[in-house]
Design a protein around this motif. Structure first.
Motif, PDB file in Angstrom:
ATOM      1  N   PRO A 126     -28.939 -13.337  -9.747  1.00  0.00           N
ATOM      2  CA  PRO A 126     -26.979 -13.262 -10.051  1.00  0.00           C
ATOM      3  C   PRO A 126     -26.230 -13.438  -8.131  1.00  0.00           C
ATOM      4  N   ARG A 127     -25.461 -14.047  -8.244  1.00  0.00           N
ATOM      5  CA  ARG A 127     -25.329 -13.739  -6.409  1.00  0.00           C
ATOM      6  C   ARG A 127     -24.119 -12.387  -5.721  1.00  0.00           C
ATOM      7  N   GLU A 128     -23.486 -12.238  -7.250  1.00  0.00           N
ATOM      8  CA  GLU A 128     -23.316 -10.771  -7.102  1.00  0.00           C
ATOM      9  C   GLU A 128     -23.046 -10.118  -8.406  1.00  0.00           C
ATOM     10  N   ALA A 129     -23.572 -10.716  -9.369  1.00  0.00           N
ATOM     11  CA  ALA A 129     -24.469  -9.498 -10.224  1.00  0.00           C
ATOM     12  C   ALA A 129     -22.426  -9.103 -10.946  1.00  0.00           C
ATOM     13  N   ARG A 130     -21.850 -10.101 -10.968  1.00  0.00           N
ATOM     14  CA  ARG A 130     -20.561 -10.433 -11.582  1.00  0.00           C
ATOM     15  C   ARG A 130     -20.466 -10.063 -13.029  1.00  0.00           C
ATOM     16  N   GLU A 131     -20.070  -9.179 -13.900  1.00  0.00           N
ATOM     17  CA  GLU A 131     -20.002  -9.214 -15.169  1.00  0.00           C
ATOM     18  C   GLU A 131     -18.873  -9.905 -15.890  1.00  0.00           C
ATOM     19  N   ARG A 132     -17.902 -10.615 -15.637  1.00  0.00           N
ATOM     20  CA  ARG A 132     -17.261 -11.357 -16.392  1.00  0.00           C
ATOM     21  C   ARG A 132     -17.497 -12.872 -15.948  1.00  0.00           C
ATOM     22  N   THR A 133     -18.686 -13.408 -15.979  1.00  0.00           N
ATOM     23  CA  THR A 133     -18.887 -14.615 -16.445  1.00  0.00           C
ATOM     24  C   THR A 133     -19.079 -15.889 -17.988  1.00  0.00           C
ATOM     25  N   LEU A 134     -19.198 -16.680 -17.611  1.00  0.00           N
ATOM     26  CA  LEU A 134     -20.101 -17.347 -19.226  1.00  0.00           C
ATOM     27  C   LEU A 134     -21.368 -17.419 -19.084  1.00  0.00           C
ATOM     28  N   LEU A 135     -22.171 -17.145 -18.439  1.00  0.00           N
ATOM     29  CA  LEU A 135     -23.895 -16.904 -18.082  1.00  0.00           C
ATOM     30  C   LEU A 135     -23.536 -15.427 -19.172  1.00  0.00           C
ATOM     31  N   LYS A 136     -23.256 -14.713 -19.073  1.00  0.00           N
ATOM     32  CA  LYS A 136     -23.324 -12.713 -19.628  1.00  0.00           C
ATOM     33  C   LYS A 136     -22.485 -13.295 -20.677  1.00  0.00           C
ATOM     34  N   MET A 137     -21.182 -13.698 -20.830  1.00  0.00           N
ATOM     35  CA  MET A 137     -20.644 -14.278 -22.358  1.00  0.00           C
ATOM     36  C   MET A 137     -22.037 -15.487 -23.670  1.00  0.00           C
ATOM     37  N   ILE A 138     -22.261 -16.007 -22.628  1.00  0.00           N
ATOM     38  CA  ILE A 138     -24.048 -16.903 -23.623  1.00  0.00           C
ATOM     39  C   ILE A 138     -25.262 -15.469 -23.959  1.00  0.00           C
ATOM     40  N   GLU A 139     -24.759 -14.898 -22.843  1.00  0.00           N
ATOM     41  CA  GLU A 139     -25.671 -13.291 -22.900  1.00  0.00           C
ATOM     42  C   GLU A 139     -25.863 -13.238 -23.865  1.00  0.00           C
ATOM     43  N   ALA A 140     -24.506 -12.015 -23.947  1.00  0.00           N
ATOM     44  CA  ALA A 140     -23.846 -11.247 -24.723  1.00  0.00           C
ATOM     45  C   ALA A 140     -24.270 -11.807 -26.130  1.00  0.00           C
ATOM     46  N   ALA A 141     -23.880 -13.708 -26.259  1.00  0.00           N
ATOM     47  CA  ALA A 141     -23.639 -14.094 -28.255  1.00  0.00           C
ATOM     48  C   ALA A 141     -24.993 -14.037 -28.251  1.00  0.00           C
ATOM     49  N   VAL A 142     -26.038 -13.992 -27.577  1.00  0.00           N
ATOM     50  CA  VAL A 142     -27.851 -14.126 -28.177  1.00  0.00           C
ATOM     51  C   VAL A 142     -27.723 -12.668 -28.302  1.00  0.00           C
ATOM     52  N   ALA A 143     -27.064 -12.050 -27.935  1.00  0.00           N
ATOM     53  CA  ALA A 143     -27.896 -10.531 -28.620  1.00  0.00           C
ATOM     54  C   ALA A 143     -27.066 -10.066 -29.523  1.00  0.00           C
ATOM     55  N   ASP A 144     -26.133 -10.641 -29.867  1.00  0.00           N
ATOM     56  CA  ASP A 144     -25.766 -10.011 -31.117  1.00  0.00           C
ATOM     57  C   ASP A 144     -25.623 -10.564 -32.176  1.00  0.00           C
ATOM     58  N   PRO A 145     -26.290  -9.624 -33.233  1.00  0.00           N
ATOM     59  CA  PRO A 145     -26.708  -9.669 -34.543  1.00  0.00           C
ATOM     60  C   PRO A 145     -26.376 -10.365 -35.825  1.00  0.00           C
ATOM     61  N   THR A 146     -24.490 -10.245 -35.499  1.00  0.00           N
ATOM     62  CA  THR A 146     -23.668 -10.875 -36.388  1.00  0.00           C
ATOM     63  C   THR A 146     -23.130 -12.146 -35.611  1.00  0.00           C
ATOM     64  N   ILE A 147     -23.954 -12.712 -35.272  1.00  0.00           N
ATOM     65  CA  ILE A 147     -24.222 -14.693 -34.514  1.00  0.00           C
ATOM     66  C   ILE A 147     -25.707 -15.173 -34.933  1.00  0.00           C
ATOM     67  N   PRO A 148     -26.696 -15.503 -35.230  1.00  0.00           N
ATOM     68  CA  PRO A 148     -27.848 -15.510 -35.410  1.00  0.00           C
ATOM     69  C   PRO A 148     -27.739 -16.756 -35.419  1.00  0.00           C
ATOM     70  N   GLU A 149     -27.128 -17.624 -35.282  1.00  0.00           N
ATOM     71  CA  GLU A 149     -27.222 -18.817 -34.618  1.00  0.00           C
ATOM     72  C   GLU A 149     -27.418 -19.376 -33.509  1.00  0.00           C
ATOM     73  N   PHE A 150     -26.682 -18.264 -32.336  1.00  0.00           N
ATOM     74  CA  PHE A 150     -26.595 -18.088 -31.622  1.00  0.00           C
ATOM     75  C   PHE A 150     -28.025 -17.839 -30.541  1.00  0.00           C
TER      76      PHE A 150
END
Length: 282
Positions: A224-248
């Protein structure tokens, strides 16, 4: 990884929508002017018959709204040419599945968030302007779309992913251009018809797609450049870790980055290139 053969075969094929668009480019130095004149003459809905297909060009915002919002269920997306490039990203889906994949990413495009992106857009622009200033001093010529594409890729990586570009954007651009340059498809088609040998082969196309497939994992793995918490990539990674979205799953994450790094950059690059071109003609 091997590029899908079905997509490779679309290079220069008569059935390819890319090749069928070439009749619109009778003045290839400025096809935008042709489209604008057609819109002025025929109005907001322009039907164009191309071989065995009919393409309708829309220029009226109300028609955009009808197709994309109010009557979206009445129109189907063109998937055949998208899936080999974008995998199973949301750009290749409709309906409930599209909505399910879109929702975790939606906050990144809220108007309030866009203000956070501006410093990163400006940083990328300043870097590119420094490069252009040096080119102006030397008098070296360059391809403007390549320059604006690499600029768009830099802006997306910085703003949406909190990354410096971990890939050579000029090299990746040439791979992307293999498939998105309509005149390239026309040239390949004419050479095929004439039985000529030419530089771009199916093997070269497969290699280009291999390069493209490796770009999103590079971005994800980069520091990461700045380790920002609110980025699109962070949201995508959170979706991968979310068991309620098995498609992701992880592949879904890779494919989502593909659409931003290709579809997002291309539209921005072409708009910037044409704006600069038309400005230079004033």
């Amino acid at each position: 990884m091997t590029a899908p053969v079905s997509h490779i075969h679309q290079l220069g094929e008569e059935s390819s929508v890319w090749f069928q668009l070439t009749p619109l480019l009778k003045a290839p130095d400025n096809p935008l002017t042709i489209l604008m004149k057609m819109a002025e003459r025929y109005g907001g809905v322009i039907p164009v018959n191309l071989a065995n297909q009919r393409i309708v060009l829309l220029t009226d915002p109300e028609h955009f709204k009808r197709v994309l919002v109010t009557k979206a269920d009445d129109y189907l997306k063109y998937f055949d040419g998208l899936k080999p490039i974008f995998g199973k990203s949301m750009i290749t889906h409709d309906g409930a599945l599209w909505q399910k994949i879109r929702m975790p990413q939606q906050p990144a495009f809220h108007p309030d968030v866009f203000a956070e992106y501006i410093p990163y857009f400006l940083a990328a622009i300043r870097t590119k302007m420094e490069i252009w200033a040096k080119l102006a001093q030397t008098g070296e010529t360059f391809e403007m779309v390549e320059q604006t594409w690499t600029l768009a890729a830099d802006m997306i990586c910085k703003a949406l992913f909190d990354r410096e570009m971990p890939f050579n954007p000029h090299f990746v651009f040439k791979c992307v251009k293999t498939y998105t340059d309509v005149m390239n498809h026309k040239s390949i088609r004419l050479r095929k018809v004439a039985g000529e040998e030419f530089e771009i082969t199916e093997e070269d196309a497969a290699k280009a797609m291999d390069v493209w497939a490796g770009v999103p994992p590079e971005v994800i793995a980069a520091d990461p450049r700045e380790a920002r918490e609110r980025t699109l990539l962070k949201m995508i990674e959170a979706a991968v870790a979310d068991p309620t979205i098995p498609e992701f799953d992880q592949q879904q994450a890779v494919d989502e980055l593909k659409q931003y790094l290709w579809a997002g950059t291309e539209t921005t690059a072409l708009t910037l290139a044409w704006a600069l071109y038309l400005t230079s003609r004033q």
